[in-house]
Design an enzyme around this catalytic site. Structure first.
Site, PDB file in Angstrom:
ATOM      1  N   CYS A  30       0.847  -1.197   0.000  1.00 55.99           N
ATOM      2  CA  CYS A  30       0.000   0.000   0.000  1.00 55.99           C
ATOM      3  C   CYS A  30       0.886   1.251   0.000  1.00 55.99           C
ATOM      4  CB  CYS A  30      -0.912  -0.024   1.227  1.00 55.99           C
ATOM      5  SG  CYS A  30      -1.826   1.510   1.432  1.00 55.99           S
ATOM      6  N   CYS A  81       0.477   3.459   3.096  1.00 53.87           N
ATOM      7  CA  CYS A  81       1.166   2.909   4.271  1.00 53.87           C
ATOM      8  C   CYS A  81       2.656   3.230   4.169  1.00 53.87           C
ATOM      9  CB  CYS A  81       0.959   1.394   4.365  1.00 53.87           C
ATOM     10  SG  CYS A  81      -0.614   0.904   5.095  1.00 53.87           S
ATOM     11  N   HIS A  89      -3.947   1.493   8.507  1.00 52.77           N
ATOM     12  CA  HIS A  89      -4.512   1.076   7.225  1.00 52.77           C
ATOM     13  C   HIS A  89      -5.955   0.612   7.394  1.00 52.77           C
ATOM     14  CE1 HIS A  89      -4.546  -0.435   3.073  1.00 52.77           C
ATOM     15  NE2 HIS A  89      -5.498  -1.216   3.587  1.00 52.77           N
ATOM     16  N   ASN A 117     -13.448   9.714  -1.335  1.00 48.65           N
ATOM     17  CA  ASN A 117     -13.963   8.779  -2.341  1.00 48.65           C
ATOM     18  C   ASN A 117     -14.061   7.404  -1.684  1.00 48.65           C
ATOM     19  OD1 ASN A 117     -13.914  10.833  -4.303  1.00 48.65           O
ATOM     20  ND2 ASN A 117     -11.755  10.428  -4.755  1.00 48.65           N
ATOM     21  N   GLY A 141     -14.377   6.548  -7.696  1.00 50.62           N
ATOM     22  CA  GLY A 141     -13.114   7.219  -7.976  1.00 50.62           C
ATOM     23  C   GLY A 141     -12.021   6.968  -6.952  1.00 50.62           C
ATOM     24  N   HIS A 157      -6.751   2.990   0.789  1.00 47.06           N
ATOM     25  CA  HIS A 157      -6.261   3.312   2.137  1.00 47.06           C
ATOM     26  C   HIS A 157      -6.936   4.630   2.501  1.00 47.06           C
ATOM     27  CE1 HIS A 157      -2.731   3.734   5.160  1.00 47.06           C
ATOM     28  NE2 HIS A 157      -3.506   4.823   5.324  1.00 47.06           N
ATOM     29  N   HIS A 162      -8.419   8.088   3.264  1.00 48.07           N
ATOM     30  CA  HIS A 162      -7.832   9.434   3.198  1.00 48.07           C
ATOM     31  C   HIS A 162      -8.898  10.449   2.821  1.00 48.07           C
ATOM     32  CE1 HIS A 162      -7.577   7.696  -0.856  1.00 48.07           C
ATOM     33  NE2 HIS A 162      -7.706   8.936  -1.323  1.00 48.07           N
TER      34      HIS A 162
HETATM   35  P1  5GP Z   1      -8.392   8.597  -4.451  1.00 44.25           P
HETATM   36  O1  5GP Z   1      -8.648   8.564  -5.933  1.00 44.25           O
HETATM   37  O2  5GP Z   1      -7.992   7.231  -3.927  1.00 44.25           O
HETATM   38  O3  5GP Z   1      -9.499   9.217  -3.651  1.00 44.25           O
HETATM   39  O4  5GP Z   1      -7.172   9.563  -4.231  1.00 44.25           O
HETATM   40  C1  5GP Z   1      -5.867   9.154  -4.371  1.00 44.25           C
HETATM   41  C2  5GP Z   1      -5.037  10.395  -4.642  1.00 44.25           C
HETATM   42  O5  5GP Z   1      -3.691  10.071  -4.335  1.00 44.25           O
HETATM   43  C3  5GP Z   1      -5.074  10.847  -6.101  1.00 44.25           C
HETATM   44  O6  5GP Z   1      -5.547  12.185  -6.157  1.00 44.25           O
HETATM   45  C4  5GP Z   1      -3.611  10.730  -6.560  1.00 44.25           C
HETATM   46  O7  5GP Z   1      -3.218  11.813  -7.375  1.00 44.25           O
HETATM   47  C5  5GP Z   1      -2.850  10.700  -5.255  1.00 44.25           C
HETATM   48  N1  5GP Z   1      -1.634   9.888  -5.269  1.00 44.25           N
HETATM   49  C6  5GP Z   1      -1.522   8.632  -5.761  1.00 44.25           C
HETATM   50  N2  5GP Z   1      -0.275   8.163  -5.554  1.00 44.25           N
HETATM   51  C7  5GP Z   1       0.397   9.147  -4.917  1.00 44.25           C
HETATM   52  C8  5GP Z   1       1.737   9.247  -4.441  1.00 44.25           C
HETATM   53  O8  5GP Z   1       2.561   8.336  -4.564  1.00 44.25           O
HETATM   54  N3  5GP Z   1       2.088  10.414  -3.824  1.00 44.25           N
HETATM   55  C9  5GP Z   1       1.187  11.439  -3.663  1.00 44.25           C
HETATM   56  N4  5GP Z   1       1.645  12.541  -3.051  1.00 44.25           N
HETATM   57  N5  5GP Z   1      -0.072  11.366  -4.102  1.00 44.25           N
HETATM   58  C10 5GP Z   1      -0.468  10.237  -4.719  1.00 44.25           C
HETATM   59 ZN    ZN Z   2      -2.320   1.330   3.625  1.00 44.94          ZN
END
Ligand code: 5GP
Ligand code: ZN
Length: 107
Positions: free
Chosen positions: A4, A7, A46, A85, A91, A96, A98
């Site tokens: 992850c 994580c 997590h 999300n 989306g 994990h 957030h």
């Molecule tokens: P989700 O789509 O899961 O709600 O949001 C995940 C967010 O994490 C996305 O907006 C994506 O741009 C961001 N993201 C994905 N991988 C990384 C990473 O390795 N570092 C950072 N800083 N952001 C990430």
């Molecule tokens: Zn995680």
């Protein structure tokens, strides 16, 4: 969780600059910002998503939201949107828990 990315970031295995950190969460910039300020408030524990949180996680979920206030105050962000999300179809790319903090009103 072994594979992850959040994580790994929250544990410092993948180096990322934290704008805020406490015992429950870390805050860092989204790699693909969708607003002038786009931060991620990430739980250190997590949990796959809100749907996988259990009753013991109730306080933690509140702390993550309260963290948005702390970071907004610290960065002088006067107005912002919070987004969670839940599920791939909605989306959620990273399984994990957030919160996205997005703002075009940073000072
Ligand atoms: P989700 O789509 O899961 O709600 O949001 C995940 C967010 O994490 C996305 O907006 C994506 O741009 C961001 N993201 C994905 N991988 C990384 C990473 O390795 N570092 C950072 N800083 N952001 C990430
Ligand atoms: Zn995680």
């Amino acid at each position: 969780m072994e594979d992850c990315i959040f994580c790994k970031i929250s544990q410092g295995v993948v180096k990322t600059d934290f704008l805020y950190e406490d015992e429950d969460c870390v805050v860092f910039k989204d790699i693909h910002p969708k607003a002038k300020t786009h931060l991620l408030i990430v739980s250190k524990k997590h949990i796959d998503s809100v749907m996988e949180a259990n009753e013991q996680d109730e306080e933690l979920l509140g702390k993550l939201v309260f963290c948005s206030k702390k970071i907004a105050k610290k960065l002088n962000i006067s107005a912002f949107n919070l987004q969670i999300n839940v599920g791939k179809e909605a989306g959620q790319e990273i399984p994990h828990i957030h919160i996205h903090l997005m703002s075009n009103f940073a000072q």
